[in-house]
Design a protein around this motif. Structure first.
Motif, PDB file in Angstrom:
ATOM      1  N   PRO A 106       0.795  -1.233   0.000  1.00  0.00           N
ATOM      2  CA  PRO A 106       0.000   0.000   0.000  1.00  0.00           C
ATOM      3  C   PRO A 106       0.823   1.277   0.000  1.00  0.00           C
ATOM      4  O   PRO A 106       0.386   2.292  -0.560  1.00  0.00           O
ATOM      5  CB  PRO A 106      -0.832  -0.114   1.283  1.00  0.00           C
ATOM      6  N   GLU A 107       2.005   1.266   0.583  1.00  0.00           N
ATOM      7  CA  GLU A 107       2.828   2.470   0.633  1.00  0.00           C
ATOM      8  C   GLU A 107       3.687   2.639  -0.617  1.00  0.00           C
ATOM      9  O   GLU A 107       4.416   3.625  -0.746  1.00  0.00           O
ATOM     10  CB  GLU A 107       3.735   2.422   1.863  1.00  0.00           C
ATOM     11  N   LYS A 108       3.568   1.674  -1.533  1.00  0.00           N
ATOM     12  CA  LYS A 108       4.357   1.684  -2.767  1.00  0.00           C
ATOM     13  C   LYS A 108       5.843   1.833  -2.456  1.00  0.00           C
ATOM     14  O   LYS A 108       6.576   2.582  -3.111  1.00  0.00           O
ATOM     15  CB  LYS A 108       3.883   2.786  -3.716  1.00  0.00           C
ATOM     16  N   ALA A 109       6.279   1.149  -1.418  1.00  0.00           N
ATOM     17  CA  ALA A 109       7.688   1.189  -1.033  1.00  0.00           C
ATOM     18  C   ALA A 109       8.533   0.514  -2.107  1.00  0.00           C
ATOM     19  O   ALA A 109       8.123  -0.485  -2.709  1.00  0.00           O
ATOM     20  CB  ALA A 109       7.884   0.494   0.305  1.00  0.00           C
ATOM     21  N   ALA A 110       9.698   1.067  -2.374  1.00  0.00           N
ATOM     22  CA  ALA A 110      10.607   0.466  -3.342  1.00  0.00           C
ATOM     23  C   ALA A 110      11.257  -0.754  -2.699  1.00  0.00           C
ATOM     24  O   ALA A 110      11.961  -0.643  -1.695  1.00  0.00           O
ATOM     25  CB  ALA A 110      11.663   1.475  -3.768  1.00  0.00           C
ATOM     26  N   ILE A 111      11.012  -1.937  -3.262  1.00  0.00           N
ATOM     27  CA  ILE A 111      11.517  -3.188  -2.694  1.00  0.00           C
ATOM     28  C   ILE A 111      12.201  -4.007  -3.769  1.00  0.00           C
ATOM     29  O   ILE A 111      11.983  -3.814  -4.969  1.00  0.00           O
ATOM     30  CB  ILE A 111      10.388  -4.021  -2.046  1.00  0.00           C
ATOM     31  N   ASN A 112      13.052  -4.919  -3.328  1.00  0.00           N
ATOM     32  CA  ASN A 112      13.731  -5.812  -4.281  1.00  0.00           C
ATOM     33  C   ASN A 112      13.731  -7.252  -3.802  1.00  0.00           C
ATOM     34  O   ASN A 112      14.529  -8.064  -4.256  1.00  0.00           O
ATOM     35  CB  ASN A 112      15.156  -5.343  -4.544  1.00  0.00           C
ATOM     36  N   ASN A 113      12.852  -7.575  -2.838  1.00  0.00           N
ATOM     37  CA  ASN A 113      12.758  -8.962  -2.383  1.00  0.00           C
ATOM     38  C   ASN A 113      11.394  -9.215  -1.739  1.00  0.00           C
ATOM     39  O   ASN A 113      10.761  -8.292  -1.211  1.00  0.00           O
ATOM     40  CB  ASN A 113      13.875  -9.287  -1.393  1.00  0.00           C
ATOM     41  N   ILE A 114      10.976 -10.436  -1.830  1.00  0.00           N
ATOM     42  CA  ILE A 114       9.780 -10.917  -1.127  1.00  0.00           C
ATOM     43  C   ILE A 114      10.170 -12.202  -0.415  1.00  0.00           C
ATOM     44  O   ILE A 114      10.772 -13.099  -1.016  1.00  0.00           O
ATOM     45  CB  ILE A 114       8.604 -11.182  -2.089  1.00  0.00           C
ATOM     46  N   ASN A 115       9.833 -12.278   0.857  1.00  0.00           N
ATOM     47  CA  ASN A 115      10.120 -13.476   1.636  1.00  0.00           C
ATOM     48  C   ASN A 115       8.833 -14.242   1.891  1.00  0.00           C
ATOM     49  O   ASN A 115       7.852 -13.672   2.378  1.00  0.00           O
ATOM     50  CB  ASN A 115      10.781 -13.087   2.960  1.00  0.00           C
ATOM     51  N   LEU A 116       8.853 -15.511   1.560  1.00  0.00           N
ATOM     52  CA  LEU A 116       7.683 -16.373   1.699  1.00  0.00           C
ATOM     53  C   LEU A 116       7.931 -17.389   2.813  1.00  0.00           C
ATOM     54  O   LEU A 116       8.956 -18.093   2.796  1.00  0.00           O
ATOM     55  CB  LEU A 116       7.393 -17.113   0.390  1.00  0.00           C
ATOM     56  N   LEU A 117       7.022 -17.455   3.778  1.00  0.00           N
ATOM     57  CA  LEU A 117       7.092 -18.483   4.810  1.00  0.00           C
ATOM     58  C   LEU A 117       6.249 -19.658   4.330  1.00  0.00           C
ATOM     59  O   LEU A 117       5.020 -19.562   4.227  1.00  0.00           O
ATOM     60  CB  LEU A 117       6.572 -17.953   6.144  1.00  0.00           C
ATOM     61  N   ILE A 118       6.914 -20.778   4.019  1.00  0.00           N
ATOM     62  CA  ILE A 118       6.253 -21.922   3.378  1.00  0.00           C
ATOM     63  C   ILE A 118       6.442 -23.160   4.239  1.00  0.00           C
ATOM     64  O   ILE A 118       7.531 -23.405   4.786  1.00  0.00           O
ATOM     65  CB  ILE A 118       6.843 -22.175   1.973  1.00  0.00           C
ATOM     66  N   ARG A 119       5.372 -23.947   4.384  1.00  0.00           N
ATOM     67  CA  ARG A 119       5.478 -25.229   5.089  1.00  0.00           C
ATOM     68  C   ARG A 119       6.475 -26.128   4.352  1.00  0.00           C
ATOM     69  O   ARG A 119       6.531 -26.132   3.117  1.00  0.00           O
ATOM     70  CB  ARG A 119       4.108 -25.922   5.138  1.00  0.00           C
ATOM     71  N   ASN A 120       7.250 -26.886   5.121  1.00  0.00           N
ATOM     72  CA  ASN A 120       8.300 -27.722   4.538  1.00  0.00           C
ATOM     73  C   ASN A 120       7.748 -28.659   3.463  1.00  0.00           C
ATOM     74  O   ASN A 120       6.701 -29.293   3.646  1.00  0.00           O
ATOM     75  CB  ASN A 120       8.987 -28.556   5.630  1.00  0.00           C
ATOM     76  N   ALA A 121       8.477 -28.720   2.351  1.00  0.00           N
ATOM     77  CA  ALA A 121       8.083 -29.608   1.251  1.00  0.00           C
ATOM     78  C   ALA A 121       9.297 -29.841   0.364  1.00  0.00           C
ATOM     79  O   ALA A 121       9.966 -28.881  -0.037  1.00  0.00           O
ATOM     80  CB  ALA A 121       6.945 -28.990   0.439  1.00  0.00           C
ATOM     81  N   GLU A 122       9.593 -31.092   0.089  1.00  0.00           N
ATOM     82  CA  GLU A 122      10.731 -31.433  -0.757  1.00  0.00           C
ATOM     83  C   GLU A 122      10.254 -31.469  -2.209  1.00  0.00           C
ATOM     84  O   GLU A 122       9.924 -32.528  -2.769  1.00  0.00           O
ATOM     85  CB  GLU A 122      11.309 -32.791  -0.335  1.00  0.00           C
ATOM     86  N   VAL A 123      10.178 -30.291  -2.830  1.00  0.00           N
ATOM     87  CA  VAL A 123       9.662 -30.185  -4.197  1.00  0.00           C
ATOM     88  C   VAL A 123      10.469 -29.136  -4.954  1.00  0.00           C
ATOM     89  O   VAL A 123      11.244 -28.378  -4.373  1.00  0.00           O
ATOM     90  CB  VAL A 123       8.169 -29.768  -4.218  1.00  0.00           C
ATOM     91  N   ILE A 124      10.242 -29.090  -6.256  1.00  0.00           N
ATOM     92  CA  ILE A 124      10.800 -28.043  -7.116  1.00  0.00           C
ATOM     93  C   ILE A 124       9.635 -27.437  -7.886  1.00  0.00           C
ATOM     94  O   ILE A 124       8.924 -28.134  -8.620  1.00  0.00           O
ATOM     95  CB  ILE A 124      11.853 -28.594  -8.096  1.00  0.00           C
ATOM     96  N   LYS A 125       9.424 -26.143  -7.706  1.00  0.00           N
ATOM     97  CA  LYS A 125       8.296 -25.455  -8.351  1.00  0.00           C
ATOM     98  C   LYS A 125       8.815 -24.309  -9.210  1.00  0.00           C
ATOM     99  O   LYS A 125       9.737 -23.589  -8.823  1.00  0.00           O
ATOM    100  CB  LYS A 125       7.355 -24.878  -7.293  1.00  0.00           C
ATOM    101  N   GLU A 126       8.188 -24.122 -10.357  1.00  0.00           N
ATOM    102  CA  GLU A 126       8.507 -22.992 -11.222  1.00  0.00           C
ATOM    103  C   GLU A 126       7.524 -21.874 -10.941  1.00  0.00           C
ATOM    104  O   GLU A 126       6.322 -22.122 -10.746  1.00  0.00           O
ATOM    105  CB  GLU A 126       8.444 -23.402 -12.692  1.00  0.00           C
ATOM    106  N   ALA A 127       8.000 -20.633 -10.897  1.00  0.00           N
ATOM    107  CA  ALA A 127       7.133 -19.511 -10.540  1.00  0.00           C
ATOM    108  C   ALA A 127       7.436 -18.294 -11.398  1.00  0.00           C
ATOM    109  O   ALA A 127       8.498 -18.191 -12.026  1.00  0.00           O
ATOM    110  CB  ALA A 127       7.302 -19.168  -9.066  1.00  0.00           C
ATOM    111  N   THR A 128       6.466 -17.359 -11.408  1.00  0.00           N
ATOM    112  CA  THR A 128       6.595 -16.086 -12.121  1.00  0.00           C
ATOM    113  C   THR A 128       6.080 -14.968 -11.221  1.00  0.00           C
ATOM    114  O   THR A 128       5.049 -15.123 -10.552  1.00  0.00           O
ATOM    115  CB  THR A 128       5.787 -16.083 -13.437  1.00  0.00           C
ATOM    116  N   LEU A 129       6.788 -13.841 -11.207  1.00  0.00           N
ATOM    117  CA  LEU A 129       6.382 -12.691 -10.393  1.00  0.00           C
ATOM    118  C   LEU A 129       6.046 -11.520 -11.305  1.00  0.00           C
ATOM    119  O   LEU A 129       6.826 -11.168 -12.197  1.00  0.00           O
ATOM    120  CB  LEU A 129       7.515 -12.293  -9.432  1.00  0.00           C
ATOM    121  N   SER A 130       4.872 -10.903 -11.072  1.00  0.00           N
ATOM    122  CA  SER A 130       4.419  -9.752 -11.846  1.00  0.00           C
ATOM    123  C   SER A 130       4.013  -8.626 -10.908  1.00  0.00           C
ATOM    124  O   SER A 130       3.748  -8.857  -9.720  1.00  0.00           O
ATOM    125  CB  SER A 130       3.231 -10.130 -12.750  1.00  0.00           C
TER     126      SER A 130
END
Length: 414
Positions: A106-130
């Motif tokens: 909401p504050e339109k802060a200039a950022i260069n990272n997003i941290n995700l808290l994810i439940r443990n899982a032994e996987v490989i996922k492909e993702a896209t950020l927009s």
């Protein structure tokens, strides 16, 4: 017989008092309203007496028993990371496609990272950020990156960081490809913001400030005088003169050393810094302890400048100790024979919980000066008695020497 004389001499020497003041000064603490750990501020008035490591400071209770403490000091400049959580505007799973997560900035802060808290899982996922400002038009920020090996051995969830080019969108959309596997369980999302903080200081007021210009050397000398030894950690200097300038400033501290001709003062180089017409300059000093600072401004071929503002500060330092409600405590400092104390409290430094009140010392006084005014000579401190004892010892030692020589000569004749 000789042993008897030696014993008399030793006893006579024992009557000569070794009058040496252990502590140079002392102060009292204000009474506290509750038991607990308190931080006692070492004020500029007090800091004149301890050594550089503060090892010659002791705290005593009303029964003159030593009270353990730890030394704590502010950090001049330090950074700490603060986790700021995003509001999850939308989180949905499309069967056979993907998991979509929309986060709000909401504050339109200039950022260069997003941290995700994810439940443990032994996987490989492909993702896209927009990114988007209206949730209608989306623009790619980072595409086809992977999230993998989400495995925290200590907890049931792990923090994964997605780094990307600096941006300031209002909304961020994370699409994770789940077409062939079960979706990831994302608990929360946010970013770490590095905050720069400045430690607390106490201003040290100079007795006077004097400036002098040297046309020959093309320098301006700024002398900052203090009424006694002061502990100095920071200088703020502001100069005025020509509309635009950029100068180099050298800092010196005044010190004294013993020579064959007596005590000689000299200036020792401390540090250099630059100052310009853009604003005041701040320079951090390496814990200087002196009665005088000298700042030398290199003017080169430029006209000299005028000091518009000069402030000197001491970094706040504290003695942290457990104090009892309503009990009287005394701080004593300046005993050069003391080694650094060894208290159990040092092992629990990170576990201490302080009272909110910071205590300031009271009634700081030099012990030696007070003793000269208040104490009257006693039998063993009277100078006349001391001289009589010294003469007596010299006489006994002389008699012993003559007697020893005579006995030696007699033995040789026999």
């Amino acid at each position: 017989m000789m042993k008897r004389y030696i014993g008399i001499a030793i006893l006579s020497i024992g009557f000569i008092p070794a009058v040496a003041q252990q502590f140079k000064a002392e102060a009292t603490l204000p009474l506290t309203d509750a038991d607990g750990f308190y931080r006692v501020l070492i004020t500029p008035e007090v800091a004149a007496y301890p050594n550089q490591t503060f090892s010659n400071v002791r705290l005593y209770d009303a029964q003159q028993k030593e009270v353990p403490y730890i030394l704590e000091q502010e950090q001049p400049v330090y950074q700490k990371e603060q986790f700021r959580e995003y509001t999850i505007v939308e989180k949905k799973q499309e069967p056979g496609c993907c998991t979509m997560l929309i986060l709000e900035n909401p504050e339109k802060a200039a950022i260069n990272n997003i941290n995700l808290l994810i439940r443990n899982a032994e996987v490989i996922k492909e993702a896209t950020l927009s990114g988007s400002d209206d949730q209608k038009s989306w623009f790619v920020i980072k595409e086809k990156f992977t999230l993998q090996s989400i495995d925290n051995p200590n907890e049931a969830a792990a923090m994964k960081t997605v780094n990307f080019p600096l941006s300031n969108y209002t909304y961020y959309q994370l699409r994770i490809n789940d077409s062939t596997q079960a979706p990831l369980n994302i608990i929360k999302a946010g970013y770490y913001n590095a905050l720069t903080s400045i430690g607390a200081y106490t201003e040290v007021s100079p007795r006077s400030i004097a400036t002098a210009d040297s046309i020959k050397q093309k320098k301006t000398y700024i002398h900052v005088f203090f009424d006694t030894l002061r502990l100095l950690d920071k200088v703020e200097l502001s100069l005025t003169g020509t509309p635009y300038f950029m100068r180099q400033v050298d800092v010196y501290e005044r010190q004294a050393r013993n020579t064959k001709k007596g005590v000689k003062d000299y200036y020792e180089f401390v540090t250099s810094f630059g100052i310009s017409s853009a604003g005041a300059a701040i320079v951090h000093l390496p814990m200087v302890k002196s009665r005088e600072l000298m700042l030398v401004v290199d003017n080169q071929d430029n006209p000299s400048l005028t000091v518009s503002s000069l402030k000197v500060h001491q970094l706040n330092r504290y003695l942290v100790a457990w104090l009892k409600k309503g009990e009287k405590y005394t701080l004593r400092f300046g005993n050069e024979q003391l080694a650094e104390p060894s208290y159990d409290l040092a092992f629990f430094k990170d576990s201490l919980s302080y009272q909110s009140t910071v205590l300031k010392v009271q009634n700081v006084r030099a012990i030696q000066e007070a003793g000269k005014k208040e104490e009257s000579p006693t039998f063993f401190t009277d100078k006349r008695v001391i001289w009589v004892a010294i003469i007596l010892v010299i006489g006994i030692l002389g008699f012993m020497s003559v007697r020893l020589i005579r006995e030696t000569n007699t033995q040789k004749k026999v």
